[in-house]
Design an enzyme around this catalytic site. Structure first.
Site, PDB file in Angstrom:
ATOM      1  CG  HIS A  99      -0.279  -0.185   2.522  1.00 36.05           C
ATOM      2  ND1 HIS A  99       0.098  -1.425   2.964  1.00 36.05           N
ATOM      3  CD2 HIS A  99       0.077   0.687   3.485  1.00 36.05           C
ATOM      4  CE1 HIS A  99       0.666  -1.313   4.158  1.00 36.05           C
ATOM      5  NE2 HIS A  99       0.682  -0.031   4.498  1.00 36.05           N
ATOM      6  CG  HIS A 101       0.841   5.291   3.994  1.00 34.59           C
ATOM      7  ND1 HIS A 101       0.012   5.221   5.085  1.00 34.59           N
ATOM      8  CD2 HIS A 101       1.610   4.161   4.026  1.00 34.59           C
ATOM      9  CE1 HIS A 101       0.265   4.100   5.761  1.00 34.59           C
ATOM     10  NE2 HIS A 101       1.230   3.439   5.144  1.00 34.59           N
TER      11      HIS A 101
END
Ligand code: AMP
Ligand code: ZN
Length: 136
Positions: A99, A101
């Site tokens: 992921h 951010h």
């Protein structure tokens, strides 16, 4: 990956605040934001981190991040954006589904993400030699 929290978010078994999605990527609000509007962008196909994500999924995530960075900055009235990715436990990765951010930043918010330390002696030359020797 039934035991992966972010796979379960993609499949809607766990609820999330959807920011954006397409066939390859899913973007949603981080539930514990550094600043309001903090968003996570993930590949829909499970990968643990930057080391095992396919180049196609990496490109798809980056394309979405590129578009969303400007959108989120504008929408939140932020003064800047940090793009951060933690890869492996000792780099701060807690959730083992890759992921990125997207973190809105505001003048005077006091957040310091990257304390730097000057090179000493030949450290720069030595680490550079190792990195360049490892280049394909
Ligand atoms: P990292 O430390 O890079 O692995 O970041 C994991 C991020 O996932 C943290 O910022 C958490 O706040 C966020 N997070 C964990 N569970 C959820 C969830 N169910 N919905 C949204 N964000 C989450
Ligand atoms: Zn997963």
């Amino acid at each position: 990956m039934p035991d992966c929290i972010f796979c379960n978010i993609v499949s809607r078994e766990i609820p999330s605040y959807t920011v954006y999605e397409n066939d390859d990527v899913y973007a949603f609000l981080d539930i514990h934001p550094v600043n309001r509007g903090h968003t996570l962008v993930i590949p829909k196909r499970h990968a643990r981190n930057v080391f095992d994500i396919s180049s196609e999924d990496w490109a798809a995530v980056m394309k979405a991040v590129h578009a969303l960075a400007g959108t989120i900055e504008k929408a939140t009235g932020a003064d800047g954006i940090n793009l951060v990715m933690n890869n492996r436990e000792h780099a701060g990765q807690v959730v083992d589904h890759a992921h990125m951010h997207i973190i809105p930043r505001f003048k005077g918010d006091g957040i310091r993400l990257m304390p730097g330390h000057a090179y000493k002696g030949d450290e720069a030359k030595e680490v550079l030699k190792k990195i360049r020797a490892a280049l394909i």
